[in-house]
Enzyme design. Structure first.
Site: not given
Length: 211
Positions: A86, A191, A193
């Site tokens: 990001c 992202h 994750e």
């Protein structure tokens, strides 16, 4: 092997830590540590730089920790694999144009600009799931194909000067940069994750990547 996720007050890193630890365990890829200590970063075999918020704020917070950016750059210059996530990816650019002009790391020539979708019904920030358009057979995308989805939350994106540095895009009223990279550095606007199977696969690929 030791992967260090850099903590510089950029937000809650718990989800990133858990995802990287899960994939490190699956692939026997060593330890994953969250740290703001430049000495820990200098001993890292892989470095991950997340980032949440505005470009200038993240740049300032990183610079406020004495020796931290120097430690990151030293590992990058040594050829250690690096991933920016990001705003951590955006700071790899030459310039950030969010609320003024702010210098980036200048690792990937280009600038970070506001999203300008052609369709006025599309909201900014761009938030949610989008299908990736993979432009490169980069090792971090092994097993990930065009059409696989990733999770985004952002209002700005990077425009690299060199087309070869652009690894993936998504469509959101305009082509949006989803991933960039060259040599031993990569960055994702999305992202990983938070991107479920696609994100975990990318993280696993990064942990096994030997540029």
């Amino acid at each position: 092997m030791k992967t260090v996720i850099v903590d510089y007050n950029s937000g809650n890193l718990r989800s990133a830590e858990k995802s990287f630890q899960r994939m490190a365990l699956e692939f026997d890829a060593g330890d994953v540590i969250v740290s703001a200590d430049p000495n820990v970063v200098r001993s890292a075999d892989r470095v991950v730089l997340p980032g949440v918020g505005a470009f200038a704020d993240c740049r300032r917070e990183l610079g406020a920790i004495d020796g931290l950016f120097g430690a990151i750059e030293a590992r990058v210059n040594a050829g250690v694999p690096f991933m920016g996530i990001c705003v951590g990816m955006q700071m790899m650019a030459t310039w950030g144009r969010e609320h003024g002009d702010h210098t980036g790391f200048d690792w990937i020539k280009g600038e970070v600009v506001h999203l300008k979708p052609d369709d006025p019904s599309l909201k900014i920030p761009h938030m949610g799931w989008n299908a990736l358009n993979i432009l490169s057979d980069h090792p971090v995308f092994d097993g990930i194909k065009t059409g696989d989805h990733a999770y985004f939350v952002h209002s700005y994106h990077m425009l690299p000067d060199a087309p070869s540095d652009l690894l993936a895009t998504v469509e959101y009223g305009e082509p949006i940069t989803a991933a960039v990279g060259r040599d031993n550095i990569i960055g994702t606007q999305f992202h990983p994750e938070k991107s479920q199977e696609t994100g975990l696969r990318l993280i696993g690929n990064f942990l096994r990547w030997n540029p």
